[in-house]
Design a protein around this motif. Structure first.
Motif, short mmCIF file in Angstrom:
data_model
loop_
_atom_site.label_atom_id
_atom_site.label_comp_id
_atom_site.label_asym_id
_atom_site.label_seq_id
_atom_site.Cartn_x
_atom_site.Cartn_y
_atom_site.Cartn_z
N ARG A 186 6.43 -6.86 -1.84
CA ARG A 186 5.53 -5.77 -2.22
C ARG A 186 6.29 -4.47 -2.17
NH1 ARG A 186 1.99 -2.39 0.67
NH2 ARG A 186 2.56 -3.43 2.61
N PHE A 187 6.33 -3.74 -3.27
CA PHE A 187 6.99 -2.44 -3.29
C PHE A 187 5.93 -1.36 -3.22
CE2 PHE A 187 8.85 1.32 -5.40
CZ PHE A 187 9.92 1.53 -4.54
N GLN A 188 6.06 -0.51 -2.23
CA GLN A 188 5.07 0.56 -2.01
C GLN A 188 5.72 1.88 -2.42
OE1 GLN A 188 4.40 0.78 2.24
NE2 GLN A 188 3.17 2.64 2.08
N PRO A 189 5.42 2.36 -3.64
CA PRO A 189 6.06 3.61 -4.07
C PRO A 189 5.54 4.79 -3.25
CG PRO A 189 4.61 2.73 -5.80
CD PRO A 189 4.44 1.86 -4.60
N LEU A 287 11.38 6.93 -4.77
CA LEU A 287 11.50 6.48 -3.38
C LEU A 287 10.38 5.51 -3.07
CD1 LEU A 287 12.00 10.01 -1.78
CD2 LEU A 287 13.78 8.25 -1.95
N GLY A 288 10.60 4.62 -2.14
CA GLY A 288 9.53 3.72 -1.75
C GLY A 288 9.97 2.77 -0.66
N THR A 289 9.01 1.92 -0.24
CA THR A 289 9.27 0.95 0.82
C THR A 289 9.13 -0.44 0.25
OG1 THR A 289 8.21 2.50 2.37
CG2 THR A 289 8.58 0.25 3.16
N LEU A 290 10.10 -1.30 0.56
CA LEU A 290 10.06 -2.69 0.09
C LEU A 290 9.70 -3.61 1.24
CD1 LEU A 290 10.79 -4.78 -2.20
CD2 LEU A 290 13.05 -4.86 -1.13
N HIS A 291 8.55 -4.29 1.09
CA HIS A 291 8.11 -5.21 2.14
C HIS A 291 8.31 -6.64 1.66
CE1 HIS A 291 5.93 -1.93 4.20
NE2 HIS A 291 5.61 -1.53 3.00
N VAL A 312 11.94 4.47 2.96
CA VAL A 312 12.06 5.87 2.57
C VAL A 312 13.08 6.53 3.51
CG1 VAL A 312 9.74 5.99 1.57
CG2 VAL A 312 10.08 6.60 4.00
N PRO A 313 13.72 7.61 3.07
CA PRO A 313 14.89 8.11 3.80
C PRO A 313 14.63 8.99 5.02
CG PRO A 313 14.56 9.39 1.80
CD PRO A 313 13.55 8.28 1.78
#
Ligand code: FAD
Ligand code: 8RB
Length: 457
Positions: A186-189, A287-291, A312-313
């Motif tokens: 799941r990619f959370q932008p 940017l985003g988080t990859l779960h 995210v950075p």
């Protein structure tokens, strides 16, 4: 497992994690091949791009130390003691130190040079690095990986025993695993993007502003940051929503961008004589988080670093976390009876920690861009530092646990919640630290916080 010449490991990607892991595994005696899609950065003519720097903290430093790379990396690192916060009105910036003294700082390092130092170490340890080799597809049944050279379009099939995916956020191995394993990806932008700009050296060759800090221009819904480079430049990054007001969408041209910077980043503008060229030439990136719920396919493949858990950075921990992954995977491979057990143990240890730093990184965006000049936040922060001094090794600020220790991220996240509750409760109705009942705060610490467990070496 005992390494032997006929038991080889195949790594995909010779970025930060791949090069470090190759060093660790090769030193243990494994036969290591690394396939990297890009050309060798040590070849002449490769560099010339922008100088990009990364914040190195204790976890990353610990991994480099164990690989014997501390000295070469630290020789070219710039100390950052704290946040130097630039207010909107153009008034003088104020330093919020990260730690209690100069032993608690983070370091700005040059990505290209760090990568080269790691590649040199990997080869010196006996790893073979094959450049211009992009993982294209994998036949997991027959255990053959196909690599393509994007320059001459040649393809090479390579038999493998186990594949390790250190191929970053756009991982080719993850893509190859997808049809075979329920990764539950799941990619959370984030909905915000970034653009990089540069502060060049001053006319006399020195830094144009304070080099020993991470500069922040917090503006509520968005911000700029700047990290120093050894070349006396700074890399400036604007983080801004993709849509809405203001956003990258509402800055369609250079005139709009210049007006926006003149208004919101007034004191930064004179430091960037090349603003127009940088704004025009440098892209806006997302940017985003990859779960992922699964990082592995039995004993045949495993993912680590950004390939498994891009984040995210805003905590500056992507590389630091990826390096910690490398230490953990090397340790599991050494102690497990087979790859399947090693990969399962690695995932079980690291996935909760990756999730914790991903969540903390998201939270730190709000902290950096919005609350760093908020009065409630400032009194809580003052109490946090007071309690850190009064209860060493017991009340350790969350930022410090993340950046200056190797306490598992999941522990830092959980204790951070308990500590936050104490800070909120003890500062309620208090305008300054003098108003706080410290004896009461001490009692809350003793009552609610168990001593911080020591991290085994
Ligand atoms: P990468 O370093 O991205 O390496 C992946 C490698 O795999 C690359 O060399 C790539 O070419 C190769 N590859 C990709 N696909 C294939 C394929 N199909 N076949 C073969 N090879 C392939 N982290 C911090 O801790 N602190 C910071 O301050 C910080 N600042 C950052 C600033 C920027 C601008 C960016 C973009 C990231 C920053 N990060 C920072 C995050 C950090 O860069 C990453 O978390 C870290 O590089 C992850 O390491 P990795 O080895 O997993 O991936
Ligand atoms: N990826 C960092 C921190 C925490 C600073 C603090 C934050 C740029 C891309 Cl945004 C950011 C931190 O809490 O005061 N330490 O290190 C690095 C950061 O950004 C890096 C340079 C970055 N990472 C895509 C851009």
């Amino acid at each position: 497992m005992n390494p032997s010449a006929d038991r080889k490991l195949t790594l995909i990607g010779a970025g930060l994690a791949g090069a470090l892991l190759a060093t660790l595994l090769a030193r243990r005696g494994w036969s290591v091949d690394v396939y990297e899609k890009r050309p060798d950065p040590r070849n002449k003519g490769y560099e010339g791009g922008r100088s990009i720097n990364l914040a190195l903290a204790e976890r990353g430093l610990d991994a480099l130390r164990r690989a014997g790379l501390q000295d070469v990396v630290m020789a070219q690192a710039v100390m950052m003691r704290g946040r130097l916060v630039h207010p909107q009105d153009g008034g003088p910036p104020t330093l919020q130190p990260y730690g209690l003294d100069d032993s608690e700082v983070i370091w700005s390092v040059h990505r290209g040079r760090l990568n080269i130092a790691l590649l040199d170490a990997a080869e010196a340890a006996g790893a073979r690095i094959h450049f211009n080799q992009r993982l294209d597809s994998v036949d997991f049944e027959r255990r053959v990986a196909l690599f393509v050279n994007d320059h001459d379009r040649t393809a090479r099939p390579q038999p493998f025993e186990a594949l390790i995916g250190s191929d970053g956020a756009g991982s080719g191995l993850r893509e190859a695993m997808r049809p075979h394993v329920a990764l539950e990806e799941r990619f959370q932008p984030l909905g915000h993007g970034y653009k990089e700009l540069e502060i060049p050296p001053a006319a006399d060759g020195g830094f144009r502003t304070d080099p020993n800090a991470l500069h922040i221009w917090p503006r509520g819904g968005y911000m700029c940051i700047a990290l120093p480079n050894t070349e006396h430049t700074f890399t400036v990054t604007l983080f801004l929503p993709m849509q809405g007001e203001p956003s990258f969408r509402t800055l369609p041209d250079l005139t709009a961008a210049r007006e926006f910077f003149q208004r919101d980043f007034t004191d930064a503008m004179p430091l960037m004589p090349d603003f127009d060229a940088d704004w025009t030439n440098n892209p806006v990136s997302g940017l985003g988080t990859l779960h992922l719920q699964r990082w592995r396919m039995d004993g045949r493949a495993v993912l680590l670093g950004d390939a498994a858990h891009a984040m995210v950075p805003f905590h500056g921990q992507g590389m630091n976390c990826a390096f910690e992954d490398c230490l953990a995977l090397d340790r599991h491979i050494a102690s497990a009876p087979d790859f399947e057990t090693a990969f399962a143990g690695f995932e079980a240890e690291r996935r909760p920690n990756a999730e914790a730093i991903q969540a903390m990184a998201l939270e730190n965006y709000v902290e950096m861009r919005d609350s760093v000049d908020d009065p409630d936040y400032l009194v809580q922060r003052a109490l946090e530092q007071a309690l850190a001094r009064r209860h060493p090794g017991h009340f350790v600020p969350r930022y410090s646990m993340v950046s200056f220790t190797c306490v598992p991220y999941a522990t830092a996240f959980e204790r951070g919640k308990l500590q936050r509750a104490i800070l909120v409760e003890a500062t309620r109705g208090c305008a300054t630290l003098q108003d706080v009942d410290l004896a009461n705060a001490d009692a809350l610490v003793r009552e609610r916080l168990p001593p911080l467990p020591a991290v085994p070496a």
